[in-house]
Write an enzyme that holds these catalytic residues in place. Structure first.
Site, PDB file in Angstrom:
ATOM      1  N   ASP A 137       0.820  -1.206   0.000  1.00  9.06           N
ATOM      2  CA  ASP A 137       0.000   0.000   0.000  1.00  9.06           C
ATOM      3  C   ASP A 137       0.855   1.259   0.000  1.00  9.06           C
ATOM      4  O   ASP A 137       1.913   1.301   0.647  1.00  9.06           O
ATOM      5  CB  ASP A 137      -0.885   0.037   1.249  1.00  9.06           C
ATOM      6  CG  ASP A 137      -2.196  -0.695   1.067  1.00  9.06           C
ATOM      7  OD1 ASP A 137      -2.618  -0.903  -0.094  1.00  9.06           O
ATOM      8  OD2 ASP A 137      -2.806  -1.061   2.084  1.00  9.06           O
TER       9      ASP A 137
ATOM     10  N   LYS B   6      -0.261  -0.141  -4.372  1.00  2.55           N
ATOM     11  CA  LYS B   6      -1.717   0.025  -4.426  1.00  2.55           C
ATOM     12  C   LYS B   6      -2.082   1.393  -3.887  1.00  2.55           C
ATOM     13  O   LYS B   6      -1.565   1.817  -2.853  1.00  2.55           O
ATOM     14  CB  LYS B   6      -2.420  -1.064  -3.619  1.00  2.55           C
ATOM     15  CG  LYS B   6      -3.965  -0.921  -3.611  1.00  2.55           C
ATOM     16  CD  LYS B   6      -4.635  -2.141  -3.001  1.00  2.55           C
ATOM     17  CE  LYS B   6      -4.459  -2.221  -1.509  1.00  2.55           C
ATOM     18  NZ  LYS B   6      -5.148  -1.091  -0.797  1.00  2.55           N
TER      19      LYS B   6
ATOM     20  N   GLU C 241      -5.527   4.289  -3.379  1.00  3.17           N
ATOM     21  CA  GLU C 241      -6.977   4.380  -3.263  1.00  3.17           C
ATOM     22  C   GLU C 241      -7.541   5.518  -4.112  1.00  3.17           C
ATOM     23  O   GLU C 241      -6.968   6.605  -4.168  1.00  3.17           O
ATOM     24  CB  GLU C 241      -7.379   4.591  -1.802  1.00  3.17           C
ATOM     25  CG  GLU C 241      -7.029   3.428  -0.899  1.00  3.17           C
ATOM     26  CD  GLU C 241      -7.530   3.615   0.526  1.00  3.17           C
ATOM     27  OE1 GLU C 241      -8.275   4.586   0.782  1.00  3.17           O
ATOM     28  OE2 GLU C 241      -7.191   2.782   1.390  1.00  3.17           O
TER      29      GLU C 241
ATOM     30  N   GLU D 215     -13.396  -3.042  -2.872  1.00  2.00           N
ATOM     31  CA  GLU D 215     -13.711  -3.229  -1.454  1.00  2.00           C
ATOM     32  C   GLU D 215     -15.135  -2.802  -1.139  1.00  2.00           C
ATOM     33  O   GLU D 215     -15.532  -1.666  -1.421  1.00  2.00           O
ATOM     34  CB  GLU D 215     -12.731  -2.458  -0.564  1.00  2.00           C
ATOM     35  CG  GLU D 215     -13.031  -2.653   0.927  1.00  2.00           C
ATOM     36  CD  GLU D 215     -11.914  -2.221   1.852  1.00  2.00           C
ATOM     37  OE1 GLU D 215     -12.047  -2.422   3.069  1.00  2.00           O
ATOM     38  OE2 GLU D 215     -10.910  -1.685   1.346  1.00  2.00           O
TER      39      GLU D 215
END
Length: 274
Positions: free
Chosen positions: A94, A123, A125, A192
């Site tokens: 992340d 990764k 968001e 998610e």
């Protein structure tokens, strides 16, 4: 020991191309979070294909109330530990909150995570303004996994944890974001807490693999927080998770059961329409 025909445990290290091939062949992809060398080795030997060094470490390892306090140095430290423990699994890490607010900062952060942490993918968001960041990262040779739906790093803005994509407008936005992230160069998507029908539509609409968490059984793969599926998380446990330790004699047996259930399409279970 859980094995599968596409990626037997004796095979070479897995790559981005491995997961594209698995999507094309309809084979489910298995992923769990990992934060240290010992668990990384155990998960690798048990057949897990992607190890995610998630900023969830802030909550399940550090005891923080959210993922927000996790730093870049901490992600690098834990990623380096995980890489030392694995043999074949693909390692994704992340980008922590506040570490990729501009293309320049995102490249600096990601470069450190790949060079110092030895991750193989980062990764991040969101979409929107993040699309430019994804393009810049990909242009620099940095593989990216996009993360849409529930965005834990935006929890203060969202006001809580809930299922996304339940309204037509929300569903259209999330589907559009998925396609735009693919166009921007993302090699994978993490979905998610997205309504299961929408997650299935996204999976069928993009050519890159989708990894679901709380988003139904039709994603190309599944991920859980390791501590949740072993039932050792203190406090809140998400309803979409499952205690794979129940009735098992060891952690290895629990992880192998997870691999088998994901590969067979038994986890997560398909919801029965009322």
């Amino acid at each position: 020991m859980a094995k599968n025909k596409t990626t037997p445990l004796s095979s070479k290290p897995l790559t981005i191309n491995s997961f594209s091939a698995m999507k094309g062949e309809g084979e489910k992809i298995t992923c769990l979070t990992a934060y240290d060398a010992s668990f990384a080795g155990l998960l690798d030997e048990s057949g897990i294909e992607i190890l995610l060094v998630g900023d969830t470490l802030g909550m399940v390892v550090q005891g923080q109330a959210s993922t927000l306090p996790v730093t870049v140095d901490e992600i690098i430290y834990h990623t380096r530990c995980v890489v030392r423990g694995r043999q074949r699994a693909f390692v994704m890490a992340d980008l922590p909150f506040g570490s990729y607010s501009t293309p320049t900062l995102a490249i600096q952060t990601s470069s450190r995570i790949l060079k110092e942490g030895c991750a193989e993918m980062v990764k991040l968001e969101g979409a929107g303004s993040r699309l430019e960041i994804v393009r810049h990262l990909v242009d620099q040779g940095i593989p990216v996994c996009g993360h849409i739906g529930l965005l834990p790093q935006s929890i203060n803005q969202l006001g809580g944890y809930f299922l996304h994509g339940k309204t037509d407008e929300s569903a259209r936005t999330i589907l559009a974001d998925a396609k735009l992230l693919e166009e921007a160069g993302a090699s994978m998507l993490l979905l998610e807490c997205i309504e299961s029908g929408l997650a299935a539509e996204i999976t069928g609409s993009v050519t890159i693999p989708t990894i679901g968490i709380g988003s139904g059984c039709d994603c190309d793969g599944q991920v859980l927080v390791l501590y949740d599926m072993l039932d050792i998380t203190l406090g809140f446990k998400p309803s979409f998770s499952k205690n794979f330790m129940a009735g098992k004699g060891s952690v290895s047996e629990a992880v192998e059961a997870y691999v088998v259930d994901v590969k067979a399409g038994r986890f997560p279970p398909r919801k029965v329409k009322k």
